[in-house]
Scaffold this active site. Sequence first.
Site, PDB file in Angstrom:
ATOM      1  N   THR A   1       1.977   0.308   2.624  1.00 17.57           N
ATOM      2  CA  THR A   1       2.123   1.731   2.934  1.00 17.57           C
ATOM      3  C   THR A   1       0.806   2.435   2.639  1.00 17.57           C
ATOM      4  O   THR A   1       0.166   2.146   1.615  1.00 17.57           O
ATOM      5  CB  THR A   1       3.261   2.394   2.130  1.00 17.57           C
ATOM      6  OG1 THR A   1       3.032   3.816   2.102  1.00 17.57           O
ATOM      7  CG2 THR A   1       3.331   1.931   0.689  1.00 17.57           C
TER       8      THR A   1
ATOM      9  N   ARG B   1      12.986   2.595  11.731  1.00 24.11           N
ATOM     10  CA  ARG B   1      13.878   3.032  10.657  1.00 24.11           C
ATOM     11  C   ARG B   1      15.285   2.717  11.144  1.00 24.11           C
ATOM     12  O   ARG B   1      15.560   2.795  12.340  1.00 24.11           O
ATOM     13  CB  ARG B   1      13.653   4.517  10.381  1.00 24.11           C
ATOM     14  CG  ARG B   1      12.212   4.721   9.889  1.00 24.11           C
ATOM     15  CD  ARG B   1      11.972   5.987   9.152  1.00 24.11           C
ATOM     16  NE  ARG B   1      10.850   5.849   8.235  1.00 24.11           N
ATOM     17  CZ  ARG B   1       9.574   6.096   8.538  1.00 24.11           C
ATOM     18  NH1 ARG B   1       9.224   6.481   9.739  1.00 24.11           N
ATOM     19  NH2 ARG B   1       8.636   5.958   7.630  1.00 24.11           N
TER      20      ARG B   1
ATOM     21  N   ARG C   1       3.566  12.699   1.765  1.00 29.63           N
ATOM     22  CA  ARG C   1       4.664  13.661   1.608  1.00 29.63           C
ATOM     23  C   ARG C   1       5.087  13.795   0.156  1.00 29.63           C
ATOM     24  O   ARG C   1       5.437  14.862  -0.304  1.00 29.63           O
ATOM     25  CB  ARG C   1       5.862  13.218   2.461  1.00 29.63           C
ATOM     26  CG  ARG C   1       6.092  14.173   3.610  1.00 29.63           C
ATOM     27  CD  ARG C   1       7.234  13.728   4.471  1.00 29.63           C
ATOM     28  NE  ARG C   1       6.811  12.652   5.348  1.00 29.63           N
ATOM     29  CZ  ARG C   1       7.641  11.790   5.932  1.00 29.63           C
ATOM     30  NH1 ARG C   1       8.924  11.865   5.718  1.00 29.63           N
ATOM     31  NH2 ARG C   1       7.183  10.844   6.714  1.00 29.63           N
TER      32      ARG C   1
ATOM     33  N   ASP D   1       2.119   4.297  -2.992  1.00 27.41           N
ATOM     34  CA  ASP D   1       3.049   4.883  -3.963  1.00 27.41           C
ATOM     35  C   ASP D   1       4.153   3.915  -4.407  1.00 27.41           C
ATOM     36  O   ASP D   1       5.280   4.328  -4.659  1.00 27.41           O
ATOM     37  CB  ASP D   1       3.684   6.155  -3.359  1.00 27.41           C
ATOM     38  CG  ASP D   1       4.467   5.862  -2.100  1.00 27.41           C
ATOM     39  OD1 ASP D   1       4.336   4.745  -1.553  1.00 27.41           O
ATOM     40  OD2 ASP D   1       5.217   6.741  -1.647  1.00 27.41           O
TER      41      ASP D   1
ATOM     42  N   ASP E   1       8.698   1.679   0.007  1.00 29.59           N
ATOM     43  CA  ASP E   1       9.796   1.849  -0.932  1.00 29.59           C
ATOM     44  C   ASP E   1      11.173   1.767  -0.254  1.00 29.59           C
ATOM     45  O   ASP E   1      12.080   1.101  -0.759  1.00 29.59           O
ATOM     46  CB  ASP E   1       9.607   3.214  -1.620  1.00 29.59           C
ATOM     47  CG  ASP E   1      10.561   3.379  -2.764  1.00 29.59           C
ATOM     48  OD1 ASP E   1      10.443   2.622  -3.735  1.00 29.59           O
ATOM     49  OD2 ASP E   1      11.448   4.254  -2.677  1.00 29.59           O
TER      50      ASP E   1
ATOM     51  N   ASP F   1       0.412   5.241   1.615  1.00 28.00           N
ATOM     52  CA  ASP F   1       0.559   6.195   0.509  1.00 28.00           C
ATOM     53  C   ASP F   1       0.214   5.602  -0.856  1.00 28.00           C
ATOM     54  O   ASP F   1       0.029   6.349  -1.816  1.00 28.00           O
ATOM     55  CB  ASP F   1       2.001   6.732   0.450  1.00 28.00           C
ATOM     56  CG  ASP F   1       2.330   7.583   1.652  1.00 28.00           C
ATOM     57  OD1 ASP F   1       1.396   8.219   2.184  1.00 28.00           O
ATOM     58  OD2 ASP F   1       3.499   7.613   2.067  1.00 28.00           O
TER      59      ASP F   1
ATOM     60  N   GLY G   1       7.462   2.959   7.637  1.00 25.26           N
ATOM     61  CA  GLY G   1       6.187   3.457   8.183  1.00 25.26           C
ATOM     62  C   GLY G   1       5.191   2.325   8.342  1.00 25.26           C
ATOM     63  O   GLY G   1       5.100   1.454   7.480  1.00 25.26           O
TER      64      GLY G   1
END
Length: 334
Positions: A136, A77, A182, A140, A108, A138, A16
């Site tokens: 990212t 991807r 997500r 995360d 990740d 996120d 992403g």
Amino acid sequence: MGNTAVKRIGVLTSGGDAPGMNAAIRAVVRTALNKGIDCIGIRRGWSGLINGDFVKLDSGSVGHIINKGGTILYTARCPEFLDRKGRAKAIATCKMLGIDGIVAIGGDGTFRGALALTRQIAESGYKLPVVGVPATIDNDIGCSNYTIGFDTAANTAIECIDKLRDTMQSHERCSVVEVMGRHAGFLALYVGISVGATAVLIPEREVDFDRDIVEKIRSARLAGTTHFMIVVAEGAGSAVEIGKRIHEEIGIDPRVTVLGHIQRGGAPTGRDRETASRMGYEAVNALLADRGNRIIGTKEGSIVDLDMEEALAMVKNLEMYRYEVLEALTPSGT
Ligand code: ADP
């Protein structure tokens, strides 16, 4: 001990996209060139490494990109990279191009790919260190307090929600806004606190509709609030469905907004540019110091690098303390 063997670095962005990736690419390229190391840009993530899709980068080719969202190297991807055969092709491309160090900028998944690649390289007896740079929206990544792109995405969401709030306040309405995330609620909770949300739903906390929505709206209403802002991380449920349920069960007709990919774009904030610059710089330093197979991270504001395998085993839990802050600042009446 320096690793004089590194003469040519390949840099790629994968998975992403996140605002600030360009600043990271620029930092890698400029740091490398200023130390006399060649730089090759691998396009479209791991698939570019498989297909030999590359571009030679000089100092000028990363000019005027520090302020730009997206990634000049494109991202993708690549299911083929999950397979040994795909990764064998990638290793062959590196040999062909004379790449002797890789900087992979992504999340990740990108790092799991990097780890699989380094293991396969080790089996073949070839030397090709890989360093990951976390980017990212996120936030995360277990081994890093901060990931490139989070601040820009959060500020984009905050700006959008502030605009919604004006119209919601005028019409005394309820707004349900879905933000990205997500699997992680870092973005939703940060944004929720920053916009003064009535409620925030995150994947880390099981949603109890009565407790988390009905009760929050009722309590805010009793405190005199006439407009309500519900922020939902996409992994905690669909804003559309939550909006419908609010209509059915509470009798108010909310307006639903899914912010979507708008959160991924735009000029990176100062924080993202500056962090990306430091991370890119340290990624090259790690390669040159023969600290290969590392993931760059931030710890208490400083840049650190960790062994890739250990870094990927680390988990970052959302601090529920932040949830308490959110709740403590919501108007409530009885
Ligand atoms: P992100 O880096 O944003 O988390 P993805 O999860 O989509 O993005 O991962 C990016 C790419 O990394 C995948 O398309 C795939 O090519 C590669 N990848 C992810 N997981 C693995 C894995 N376990 N082994 C090999 N490659 C992987």
